[in-house]
Design a protein around this motif. Structure first.
Motif, mmCIF file in Angstrom:
data_model
loop_
_atom_site.group_PDB
_atom_site.id
_atom_site.type_symbol
_atom_site.label_atom_id
_atom_site.label_comp_id
_atom_site.label_asym_id
_atom_site.label_seq_id
_atom_site.Cartn_x
_atom_site.Cartn_y
_atom_site.Cartn_z
ATOM 1 N N LEU A 1 41.828 20.694 -120.754
ATOM 2 C CA LEU A 1 40.490 20.872 -120.183
ATOM 3 C C LEU A 1 39.382 20.321 -121.062
ATOM 4 N N GLY A 2 39.578 20.337 -122.369
ATOM 5 C CA GLY A 2 38.550 19.870 -123.286
ATOM 6 C C GLY A 2 37.676 20.991 -123.805
ATOM 7 N N ARG A 3 37.059 20.744 -124.966
ATOM 8 C CA ARG A 3 36.255 21.773 -125.623
ATOM 9 C C ARG A 3 34.959 22.043 -124.872
ATOM 10 N N ARG A 4 34.299 20.988 -124.389
ATOM 11 C CA ARG A 4 33.021 21.169 -123.700
ATOM 12 C C ARG A 4 33.201 21.998 -122.428
ATOM 13 N N PHE A 5 34.253 21.715 -121.681
ATOM 14 C CA PHE A 5 34.491 22.465 -120.450
ATOM 15 C C PHE A 5 34.706 23.940 -120.751
ATOM 16 N N LEU A 6 35.533 24.232 -121.766
ATOM 17 C CA LEU A 6 35.795 25.629 -122.114
ATOM 18 C C LEU A 6 34.492 26.352 -122.475
ATOM 19 N N ALA A 7 33.659 25.698 -123.282
ATOM 20 C CA ALA A 7 32.417 26.338 -123.715
ATOM 21 C C ALA A 7 31.464 26.559 -122.548
ATOM 22 N N LEU A 8 31.268 25.534 -121.732
ATOM 23 C CA LEU A 8 30.311 25.625 -120.627
ATOM 24 C C LEU A 8 30.782 26.605 -119.560
ATOM 25 N N PHE A 9 32.064 26.563 -119.244
ATOM 26 C CA PHE A 9 32.605 27.466 -118.214
ATOM 27 C C PHE A 9 32.526 28.916 -118.670
ATOM 28 N N SER A 10 32.973 29.177 -119.894
ATOM 29 C CA SER A 10 32.980 30.558 -120.385
ATOM 30 C C SER A 10 31.570 31.113 -120.518
ATOM 31 N N LEU A 11 30.684 30.327 -121.116
ATOM 32 C CA LEU A 11 29.324 30.810 -121.335
ATOM 33 C C LEU A 11 28.588 31.020 -120.012
ATOM 34 N N GLY A 12 28.799 30.102 -119.062
ATOM 35 C CA GLY A 12 28.146 30.251 -117.764
ATOM 36 C C GLY A 12 28.597 31.491 -117.020
ATOM 37 N N THR A 13 29.899 31.732 -116.992
ATOM 38 C CA THR A 13 30.413 32.908 -116.278
ATOM 39 C C THR A 13 30.072 34.202 -117.014
ATOM 40 N N CYS A 14 30.056 34.163 -118.361
ATOM 41 C CA CYS A 14 29.636 35.347 -119.127
ATOM 42 C C CYS A 14 28.209 35.740 -118.762
ATOM 43 N N SER A 15 27.343 34.757 -118.673
ATOM 44 C CA SER A 15 25.948 35.031 -118.344
ATOM 45 C C SER A 15 25.830 35.664 -116.967
ATOM 46 N N ALA A 16 26.569 35.123 -116.000
ATOM 47 C CA ALA A 16 26.518 35.655 -114.635
ATOM 48 C C ALA A 16 27.002 37.110 -114.604
ATOM 49 N N PHE A 17 28.098 37.384 -115.297
ATOM 50 C CA PHE A 17 28.639 38.747 -115.303
ATOM 51 C C PHE A 17 27.725 39.724 -116.037
ATOM 52 N N PHE A 18 26.993 39.244 -117.046
ATOM 53 C CA PHE A 18 26.071 40.124 -117.755
ATOM 54 C C PHE A 18 24.892 40.513 -116.864
#
Length: 494
Positions: A330-347
């Motif tokens: 998947l790549g490092r950028r995808f992991l960071a952007l996907f995780s951070l984006g979904t974390c923000s939504a869940f918060f």
């Protein structure tokens, strides 16, 4: 670009030989050691006996929790110097000894001052261990499994968290005896003890050896970690890349002034960006103060809170290992952007659920809030957990890797101090609004990653250097594979 860049990207393609398995084992045990501390404090903070023995207030609770961060900050400026001069293994040895000492002091603490001092000692060991272990694993694993090994380093954080949560839950039955918190504190030294026999068999970093012109040893270790003979083409190519690159770096100064100069400044900023990504996205609020969060969500029973913490740790472990195994695909950028984006939504969702159902006594609302906490930590564990140890060693060159990771460690612990000191008061004063503030901050961090991060998947450490340096290091063929001799022919600008 060398053939080594075409690396497999799935867990199924990974083959661990004995040497690599030992290296990965050391990083796993070190990760478990560090993670045990965070989960331990989360569990102790919901034990009445622990609070009563030390007569804790909001302030002393926060200081107890963040004391390890303070210890890591104190040792941070010296960790890079130590492992650069004495070797990566020396750093691991020192971390083991210090962590064991800290655990003994914490378990036998007779007052809050002694407990805080013990946790500062543990913090020194944690800071040293993190710098040494992540640097060591990055430099002592084959390119095809580097991302998985580094990702596994912090993925196994969940193992330590699970152990601490399980031990604390079991010992909670001993309340009101002080053994309920002393036993989990003593057992914090058990994991470092497991590293001791492993350290006798693991090799030193081949890049550290090559930098000190111990090339025969370096070539032998590269052969072992790749599971191929020394005269194998891939082994020779990797060895030549390493020696050529390090010869070039020897001619460069790595003073503080040089580290903050282009292109090193960009490397350092990318490595340092891991600190707010790992510490300020909201996971540490849950890790250290999940008791307060669950109480606000309508679950105030300490036993139930400890049970939830055990299940949370298990959930994070499964998801984090999944993310680590997919990092190369998947790549490092995808992991960071996907995780951070979904974390923000869940918060944001967590804030709304807590505001609506926190004191309403609505069972469905309470379950929804707990589910949102699970989803948040799952999103965090999938990408951010593996990246915490993966990205910085990849973007930093050899000359600045140890010191850069040490600087990153200082910033990580500083962010940890901010979280542990500020959030108890925020949760007390504004409650669920704290989650809104945190989630809004995450959006700014997401934008930074989108515009600034570079992709490193599928590249050797030397090839990552070329992204920043704009240079191709060309080495002559290896003249003597047995002697490990490489002649550097020239350095060309691309």
């Amino acid at each position: 670009m060398s053939p080594l860049t075409r690396l497999p990207g799935s867990l199924a393609s990974l083959k661990l030989n004995w040497t690599t398995a030992l290296v990965v084992s050391v990083c796993v045990v070190d990760s478990v050691t560090i993670a045990y501390d965070g989960s331990l404090m989360g569990s102790l903070n919901v034990m009445e006996t622990y609070h009563n023995y030390f007569q804790l207030t909001t302030t002393t609770t926060a200081i107890n929790t963040c004391a390890t961060f303070l210890g890591a900050i104190l040792v941070g400026p010296f960790t890079g110097i130590l492992i650069d001069r004495k070797g990566r293994k020396s750093g691991l040895w020192a971390a083991v000894a210090i962590n064991i000492l800290g655990a003994v002091l914490a378990g036998s603490a007779i007052n809050v001052a002694m407990f805080i001092a013990a946790r500062i000692v543990i913090g020194v060991g944690v800071g040293l261990g993190q710098t040494a272990a992540s640097t060591y694993v990055a430099e002592t694993t084959a390119p095809r499994i580097r991302s998985f090994a580094l990702g596994l380093y912090f993925s196994c954080w969940a193992v330590g968290a699970l152990l601490a949560a399980g031990v604390s839950y079991g010992c909670s039955t001993l309340e009101p005896s002080n053994a309920s918190w002393r036993i989990p504190s003593y057992l914090q030294g058990a994991m470092p003890l497991l590293i001791v026999p492993l350290l006798y068999y693991i090799p030193e970093s081949p890049r550290w050896l090559a930098f000190r012109d111990r090339r025969e040893e370096a070539l032998e270790i590269i052969s072992k970690i790749n599971g191929k003979p020394e005269d194998n083409e891939d082994v020779q190519l990797q060895f030549q890349e390493i020696v050529t690159s390090l010869n070039h770096e020897k001619a460069q100064s790595m003073s503080l002034k040089a580290i903050v100069r282009k292109p090193n400044r960009r490397r350092l900023l990318l490595a340092l960006s891991i600190a707010p990504l790992a510490m300020l996205t909201g996971s540490n609020v849950i890790t250290y103060y999940f008791g307060s969060m669950l109480t606000q969500a309508g679950i105030g029973n300490p036993t139930t809170q400890l049970q939830i913490n055990v299940v949370l740790s298990s959930w994070q472990l499964v998801v984090a290992i999944s993310g680590s195994s997919l990092a190369e695909k998947l790549g490092r950028r995808f992991l960071a952007l996907f995780s951070l984006g979904t974390c923000s939504a869940f918060f944001y969702i967590l804030a709304g659920l807590t505001a609506r159902y926190g004191t309403a006594g609505d069972k469905a609302g309470t379950y929804g809030t707990v589910a949102c906490i699970f989803l948040f930590l799952g999103a965090y564990a999938f990408g951010i957990t593996p990246l915490t140890a993966m990205y910085a060693p990849e973007v930093l060159s050899y000359n600045m890797r140890a010191n850069g990771i040490a600087m990153q460690g200082i910033l990580i612990k500083s962010c940890g101090v901010l979280v542990t000191l500020a959030f108890p008061y925020m949760l007390e004063s504004i409650g669920w609004k704290s989650y809104i503030i945190n989630a809004s901050w995450n959006i700014l961090l997401w934008l930074y990653i989108w515009f600034q991060w570079v992709e490193t998947k599928g590249l050797t450490l030397e090839e990552v250097d070329r992204i920043f340096d704009g240079e191709v290091l060309v080495g002559a063929p290896v003249e003597s594979a047995e002697k490990g001799e490489v002649v550097v022919s020239e350095v060309k600008e691309t």
